[in-house]
Design an enzyme around this catalytic site. Sequence first.
Site, PDB file in Angstrom:
ATOM      1  N   HIS A  89       0.829  -1.203   0.000  1.00  0.00           N
ATOM      2  CA  HIS A  89       0.000   0.000   0.000  1.00  0.00           C
ATOM      3  C   HIS A  89       0.866   1.256   0.000  1.00  0.00           C
ATOM      4  O   HIS A  89       2.068   1.196   0.227  1.00  0.00           O
ATOM      5  CB  HIS A  89      -0.923   0.014   1.222  1.00  0.00           C
ATOM      6  CG  HIS A  89      -2.082  -0.916   1.098  1.00  0.00           C
ATOM      7  ND1 HIS A  89      -1.988  -2.259   1.373  1.00  0.00           N
ATOM      8  CD2 HIS A  89      -3.360  -0.690   0.712  1.00  0.00           C
ATOM      9  CE1 HIS A  89      -3.175  -2.823   1.173  1.00  0.00           C
ATOM     10  NE2 HIS A  89      -4.015  -1.897   0.776  1.00  0.00           N
ATOM     11  N   LYS A  93      -0.620   4.719   4.705  1.00  0.00           N
ATOM     12  CA  LYS A  93      -1.557   3.780   5.338  1.00  0.00           C
ATOM     13  C   LYS A  93      -1.119   3.528   6.777  1.00  0.00           C
ATOM     14  O   LYS A  93       0.059   3.292   7.039  1.00  0.00           O
ATOM     15  CB  LYS A  93      -1.608   2.469   4.558  1.00  0.00           C
ATOM     16  CG  LYS A  93      -2.655   1.503   5.083  1.00  0.00           C
ATOM     17  CD  LYS A  93      -2.895   0.392   4.090  1.00  0.00           C
ATOM     18  CE  LYS A  93      -3.928  -0.613   4.582  1.00  0.00           C
ATOM     19  NZ  LYS A  93      -5.228  -0.024   4.880  1.00  0.00           N
TER      20      LYS A  93
END
Length: 199
Positions: A89, A93
């Site tokens: 990600h 995040k």
Amino acid sequence: AGIDFDKLKNIVDDKFETVRVLDNDGNVVNKDLFPDLSDEQIVELKEIAAKNGIGGLIAPNFGISAVLLMQFAKQAAKYMPDVEIIEMHHDNKLDAPSGTAINTAKLIAEVREEHQQGNPEETESLDGARGANYEGMHIHSVRLPGYVAHEQVLFGSKGEALTIRQDSFDRESFMTGVALAVEKIGDYNELMVGLENLL
């Protein structure tokens, strides 16, 4: 329908109360609380939804490719139970591993007996090198700029390997699943976990 994309990282009890309020007000579509809710809290929410005749959805991921990856991985694990998960990600995040990776592992665990993978005598030269461990499956989290949301599930067996991968290159990829959830959830009188229940 109510849609909760709350990304504030309050304590679980505060989030749980937020979900209860939304649950009592009408249909609920929720994504970002999934990793923070315990299995017991999800069971309680399901009971509340059933008691009140409310349709709701906790979706670890609204991307159609991610939902398909989770379903394909569950099928593959029946035949190839040695598996590791790598989720990647963007570098902003906050949680690791992702809710999608956790849900992938839970779905695989439904069809796979827990067992230790790799050499039973293995050691880590650096703590955490093998990643998180969920019922003998290792989950690895990558956080880098330029990424949005990606996951691959690697299976190994004697003389062969299988990799299932999905990539969300833009957050727009989640909108198809969100629209589907909003359109269909009102037809249900229960709380479900996973967008696949509406496909």
